[in-house]
Design an enzyme around this catalytic site. Structure first.
Site, mmCIF file in Angstrom:
data_model
loop_
_atom_site.group_PDB
_atom_site.id
_atom_site.type_symbol
_atom_site.label_atom_id
_atom_site.label_comp_id
_atom_site.label_asym_id
_atom_site.label_seq_id
_atom_site.Cartn_x
_atom_site.Cartn_y
_atom_site.Cartn_z
ATOM 1 N N LYS A 24 0.856 -1.184 0.000
ATOM 2 C CA LYS A 24 0.000 0.000 0.000
ATOM 3 C C LYS A 24 0.891 1.233 0.000
ATOM 4 C CE LYS A 24 -3.987 2.214 1.990
ATOM 5 N NZ LYS A 24 -3.437 3.524 1.602
ATOM 6 N N ARG A 29 -3.998 8.449 -5.391
ATOM 7 C CA ARG A 29 -4.618 7.496 -6.305
ATOM 8 C C ARG A 29 -5.027 8.223 -7.587
ATOM 9 N NH1 ARG A 29 -8.257 3.150 -5.207
ATOM 10 N NH2 ARG A 29 -8.613 2.034 -7.181
ATOM 11 N N GLU A 73 -0.944 4.642 -8.381
ATOM 12 C CA GLU A 73 -0.653 5.630 -7.340
ATOM 13 C C GLU A 73 0.444 6.570 -7.824
ATOM 14 O OE1 GLU A 73 -1.756 6.277 -3.062
ATOM 15 O OE2 GLU A 73 -2.482 4.884 -4.597
ATOM 16 N N PHE A 106 -1.078 -0.576 -10.605
ATOM 17 C CA PHE A 106 -1.456 -1.858 -9.993
ATOM 18 C C PHE A 106 -2.663 -2.516 -10.654
ATOM 19 C CE2 PHE A 106 -2.807 1.558 -6.943
ATOM 20 C CZ PHE A 106 -4.161 1.562 -7.223
ATOM 21 N N LYS A 185 -7.718 -3.538 2.602
ATOM 22 C CA LYS A 185 -6.449 -2.895 2.956
ATOM 23 C C LYS A 185 -6.177 -3.082 4.442
ATOM 24 C CE LYS A 185 -8.455 1.745 3.601
ATOM 25 N NZ LYS A 185 -8.408 3.159 3.161
#
Length: 281
Positions: A24, A29, A73, A106, A185
């Protein structure tokens, strides 16, 4: 898709089709839209195009096939760790500091002429790794594995760099942007997003922030902002400050056009929050 917070890292067989684990990241984002010879678009969660503020990414994103859409990200790296604060600085200021910008992908949502969101994550990941084979920074592929033990070792080893935890996704699941909870998450620091509505102190040296929580209640930040935090807030106040008003606890405060901030609940000092940083996305 937005990940649902959970306390524990799920098992390898806990999610549909098996579990993929990725780190993470501490950034903004954004969806990346490749448009051939036209400037790429980096769409934040708010819908705003972030690309004009990050010209160092333009060549890398233009190298992607026209019509490719990535989820990822936007990150900054400075002095050996992720540096979220650099994301809200102008490009020239980042360059002076020696900060590096990267877009870390991702997921893959589209290829030229094909919307692939209905395909499983396993298929989308294979297509993404093929698409990004051989790419170099500032465009990167996120660290991901199907091995829980390996992911846990990453979580521990990379914590000093500012990696926030892990994201777990079902390899057999499609991309459903309207659904909440398809991804999970596990954060090493539980925080909430709040709206900063006013501050005490001066515009050059804010001391305490007045915030609004997601449920609409008000909370103050404590302790007072340190010098680094005060500089960060002061830099974002341009054209946002309104005439001062009285506050029951702080006396005179300056209302502002709201800013989104990340804060940490401090149960021992309720109703106070601990300010972490502004969320410029």
């Amino acid at each position: 898709m937005r990940p649902k917070p959970v306390r524990d890292v799920p098992a390898e067989d806990a999610l549909p089709g098996g579990t993929q684990y990725s780190i993470k990241l501490d950034g903004w984002r954004a969806l990346a839209f490749a448009r051939g010879d036209e400037p790429a678009v980096l769409q934040a969660r708010s819908g705003r195009d972030l690309a004009p503020g990050f010209p160092e990414l333009d060549d890398a994103l233009r190298s992607l096939p026209d019509g490719a859409v990535l989820d990822g990200e936007l990150c900054a790296w400075h002095e050996g760790r992720f540096a979220f604060g650099q994301l809200i600085r102008p490009p020239k200021a980042r360059a002076r500091d020696g900060a590096q910008i990267a877009y870390v992908a991702f997921d893959l949502l589209a290829l030229p002429g094909h919307d692939i969101r209905d395909r499983t994550l396993r298929e989308r990941w294979e297509l993404l790794t093929t698409l990004l084979a051989g790419v170099e920074p500032p465009l990167q592929l996120v660290m991901a594995t199907n091995d829980r033990a390996e992911a846990m070792s990453w979580r521990e080893a990379l914590a000093p760099t500012g990696v926030e935890g892990l994201v777990a996704k079902g390899l057999g699941t499609p991309y459903r942007p309207t659904r909440h909870g398809g991804w999970l998450k596990v954060r090493d620091r539980e925080t909430i997003d709040v709206q900063v509505t006013a501050f005490s102190g001066s515009p050059r040296r804010p001391r305490t922030l007045v915030t609004e929580l997601p449920d609409g209640t008000q909370a103050l930040t404590s302790p007072q902002l340190d010098s680094r935090q005060a500089r960060e807030v002061a830099a974002a106040l341009t054209d946002r400050i309104h005439p001062p008003v009285d506050h029951a606890d702080l006396g005179s405060v300056h209302p502002i056009t709201p800013l989104t901030a990340e804060a940490q609940r401090d149960p021992g000092r309720s109703p106070y929050l601990r300010f972490i940083r502004l969320r410029g996305d």
